[in-house]
Design a protein around this motif. Structure first.
Motif: not given
Length: 191
Positions: A15-36
């Motif tokens: 389900d690439l739609g859910i995967q993309e939703t999760l990825y966008q949520e991650l990008k909004a919360v976690v800066p790209s230069d660090r791990f969650p």
């Protein structure tokens, strides 16, 4: 945790739609230069919903049992004498259509506020409840959340290129009937 993560990744790959939703949520919360980190998890409801739904569809322990030795127990109009064996069917409870329409489908959004239909709080209890609940629940959830977040931050997950369908079988714990093979595609710029 590894069993649940395999199932979560299996469904995200399909389900690439859910995967993309999760990825966008991650990008909004976690800066790209660090791990969650643990502090990020409360800000990621889709991440938590994916783990909850995976545990609902594939409870690691599909059944367990307890014997009440101390005394007779009355539940509603039913008397259960002491020494009665109670079998708790977690798989059946979490697949009850009364609480989970389309119970065989993995639909993480049913755990998000304002989505899905309400369900009984005891309709899915993969870690048990009360004094006999899994003592490792919090560390297991933390591990699953952080591992899944890190994997999705670094990779797009695709299904097995051979198109193999995987189903669950009960072998004391609920496991895949065949290996879960996935394709991991590195995301550009991932830490």
């Amino acid at each position: 945790t590894s069993n649940t993560l395999c199932w979560a990744l299996y469904h995200l790959s399909r389900d690439l739609g859910i995967q993309e939703t999760l990825y966008q949520e991650l990008k909004a919360v976690v800066p790209s230069d660090r791990f969650p980190g643990a502090e990020d998890i409360p800000k990621m409801p889709m991440l938590r919903a994916i783990i909850k739904e995976t545990l609902r569809v594939y409870p690691v322990v599909p059944t367990n049992a307890r014997v009440f030795y101390e005394k007779d127990i009355v539940i509603g109009d039913y008397l259960f004498p002491k020494n009665t064996l109670f079998v708790l069917a977690h798989y059946a409870m979490s697949h009850d259509e009364t609480y989970f329409p389309e119970p065989e489908r993995c639909l993480p959004q049913r755990w998000l506020r304002g989505h899905g239909s309400p369900h009984h709080p005891f309709s899915s209890i993969p870690f048990g409840y009360g004094g006999r609940a899994c003592v490792g629940r919090r560390i297991a959830e933390l591990e699953m959340h952080l591992a899944l977040a890190r994997i999705i931050q670094a990779f797009e997950v695709r299904p097995d290129p051979c198109g193999v369908e995987v189903t669950s079988v009960s072998r004391i714990v609920l496991v895949a009937d065949k290996p879960i093979n996935l394709e991991f595609i590195a995301r550009p710029g991932a830490p």
